[in-house]
Design a protein around this motif. Structure first.
Motif, short mmCIF file in Angstrom:
data_model
loop_
_atom_site.label_atom_id
_atom_site.label_comp_id
_atom_site.label_asym_id
_atom_site.label_seq_id
_atom_site.Cartn_x
_atom_site.Cartn_y
_atom_site.Cartn_z
N ILE A 170 0.60 -1.28 0.27
CA ILE A 170 -0.27 0.35 -0.63
C ILE A 170 0.75 1.65 0.04
CG2 ILE A 170 -2.18 1.57 1.56
CD1 ILE A 170 -2.79 -1.51 2.32
N ASP A 171 1.63 1.12 0.87
CA ASP A 171 2.65 2.32 1.01
C ASP A 171 3.47 2.77 -0.16
OD1 ASP A 171 1.54 2.77 3.66
OD2 ASP A 171 3.53 1.67 4.81
N LYS A 172 3.86 1.75 -1.22
CA LYS A 172 4.79 1.77 -1.96
C LYS A 172 3.88 2.36 -3.52
CE LYS A 172 5.78 -1.70 -4.49
NZ LYS A 172 6.91 -3.56 -4.57
N ILE A 173 3.13 1.88 -3.39
CA ILE A 173 1.19 2.11 -4.13
C ILE A 173 1.24 3.73 -4.20
CG2 ILE A 173 -0.34 1.99 -5.59
CD1 ILE A 173 -0.35 -1.06 -5.21
N ALA A 174 1.17 3.80 -2.87
CA ALA A 174 0.41 5.42 -2.35
C ALA A 174 1.61 6.83 -2.65
CB ALA A 174 0.14 5.61 -1.47
N LYS A 175 3.40 6.08 -2.67
CA LYS A 175 4.49 6.75 -2.85
C LYS A 175 4.25 7.17 -4.30
CE LYS A 175 9.39 7.38 -1.72
NZ LYS A 175 9.82 6.77 -0.96
N ARG A 176 3.95 5.89 -5.18
CA ARG A 176 4.34 6.16 -6.59
C ARG A 176 3.43 7.26 -7.38
NH1 ARG A 176 4.72 0.45 -8.00
NH2 ARG A 176 2.49 0.80 -8.17
N GLU A 177 2.33 7.47 -6.92
CA GLU A 177 1.70 7.57 -7.42
C GLU A 177 1.03 8.89 -6.50
OE1 GLU A 177 -1.98 5.29 -7.48
OE2 GLU A 177 -1.26 3.92 -8.16
N HIS A 178 2.04 9.40 -5.32
CA HIS A 178 2.16 10.32 -4.83
C HIS A 178 0.78 10.85 -3.79
CE1 HIS A 178 5.93 11.40 -7.16
NE2 HIS A 178 5.22 11.11 -7.75
N ARG A 179 0.40 10.01 -3.35
CA ARG A 179 -0.77 9.79 -2.86
C ARG A 179 -0.90 9.81 -1.45
NH1 ARG A 179 -5.89 7.76 -5.81
NH2 ARG A 179 -4.98 5.69 -5.46
N SER A 180 -1.26 9.65 -0.09
CA SER A 180 -1.62 9.82 0.65
C SER A 180 -1.96 8.32 1.26
CB SER A 180 -2.57 9.92 2.15
OG SER A 180 -3.39 10.33 1.85
N ARG A 181 -1.46 7.62 2.04
CA ARG A 181 -1.51 6.60 2.29
C ARG A 181 -3.89 6.27 2.89
NH1 ARG A 181 -0.11 3.54 7.54
NH2 ARG A 181 2.00 3.49 6.93
N SER A 182 -3.95 6.56 3.28
CA SER A 182 -5.36 7.12 3.36
C SER A 182 -6.38 7.62 2.02
CB SER A 182 -5.91 8.24 4.43
OG SER A 182 -5.57 8.23 5.97
N GLU A 183 -5.76 7.83 1.55
CA GLU A 183 -6.11 8.63 0.46
C GLU A 183 -6.15 7.26 -0.50
OE1 GLU A 183 -5.53 12.59 -1.54
OE2 GLU A 183 -3.32 11.36 -1.39
N LEU A 184 -5.35 6.57 -0.81
CA LEU A 184 -5.58 4.94 -1.18
C LEU A 184 -6.67 4.43 -1.05
CD1 LEU A 184 -3.59 3.86 -4.14
CD2 LEU A 184 -2.29 2.65 -2.19
N ILE A 185 -6.38 3.76 0.12
CA ILE A 185 -7.13 3.41 1.00
C ILE A 185 -8.68 3.61 0.78
CG2 ILE A 185 -8.03 1.98 3.06
CD1 ILE A 185 -5.11 1.81 4.43
N ARG A 186 -9.08 5.05 0.74
CA ARG A 186 -10.53 5.15 0.48
C ARG A 186 -11.08 4.75 -1.17
NH1 ARG A 186 -9.27 9.40 3.43
NH2 ARG A 186 -8.13 10.30 1.97
N GLU A 187 -10.30 4.88 -1.70
CA GLU A 187 -10.26 4.74 -3.10
C GLU A 187 -10.82 2.91 -3.45
OE1 GLU A 187 -8.60 4.97 -7.50
OE2 GLU A 187 -8.01 5.79 -6.34
N ALA A 188 -9.63 3.07 -2.82
CA ALA A 188 -9.83 0.74 -3.06
C ALA A 188 -10.99 0.89 -1.92
CB ALA A 188 -8.20 0.28 -2.30
N ALA A 189 -11.50 1.03 -1.36
CA ALA A 189 -13.40 0.61 -0.77
C ALA A 189 -14.06 1.46 -1.67
CB ALA A 189 -13.20 1.92 1.24
N ARG A 190 -14.02 2.31 -1.99
CA ARG A 190 -14.82 3.28 -2.85
C ARG A 190 -15.18 1.99 -4.24
NH1 ARG A 190 -12.85 8.21 -2.76
NH2 ARG A 190 -12.83 9.04 -1.20
N ALA A 191 -13.85 1.52 -5.38
CA ALA A 191 -14.39 0.72 -6.36
C ALA A 191 -14.39 -0.33 -6.15
CB ALA A 191 -12.33 0.31 -6.78
N TYR A 192 -14.55 -0.72 -4.39
CA TYR A 192 -14.72 -2.63 -3.88
C TYR A 192 -16.39 -2.51 -3.71
CZ TYR A 192 -16.13 -6.57 -1.30
OH TYR A 192 -16.00 -7.83 -0.66
N ILE A 193 -16.72 -1.12 -3.73
CA ILE A 193 -18.11 -1.21 -3.25
C ILE A 193 -19.20 -1.29 -4.34
CG2 ILE A 193 -19.73 0.75 -2.02
CD1 ILE A 193 -18.02 0.76 0.51
N GLU A 194 -18.40 0.13 -4.87
CA GLU A 194 -18.79 -0.28 -6.99
C GLU A 194 -19.14 -1.44 -7.22
OE1 GLU A 194 -18.22 2.52 -10.49
OE2 GLU A 194 -17.24 3.40 -8.82
#
Length: 81
Positions: free
Chosen positions: A17-41
């Motif tokens: 998670i941290d590796k992807i967040a860093k690569r995408e210049h996002r916070s860990r929280s942003e990445l996890i929120r997006e993952a949760a939204r995508a899963y729910i959708e």
């Protein structure tokens, strides 16, 4: 309104998670929120598809066996082609 929650992750997953967040210049929280939204959708879309299938089969009085038989017929006709 945001609410803070505590979630535990295995070390290896958190590292990914941290590796992807860093690569995408996002916070860990942003990445996890997006993952949760995508899963729910994704789950919501699949549920809508299944609900449509149930309603359609009820209207046409199809049984599960009828559907399996039709799948076999289609596969058989594709092999013959």
């Amino acid at each position: 309104m945001n609410q803070t929650v505590n979630i535990s992750f295995e070390k290896a997953l958190l590292k990914e998670i941290d590796k992807i967040a860093k690569r995408e210049h996002r916070s860990r929280s942003e990445l996890i929120r997006e993952a949760a939204r995508a899963y729910i959708e994704k789950k919501s879309k699949w549920q809508a598809i299944f609900d449509f299938g149930v309603k359609s089969s009820e209207k046409s009085n199809l049984t599960e066996n009828d559907i399996f038989a039709e799948i076999k017929n289609v596969r058989r006709s594709k092999k013959a082609s």
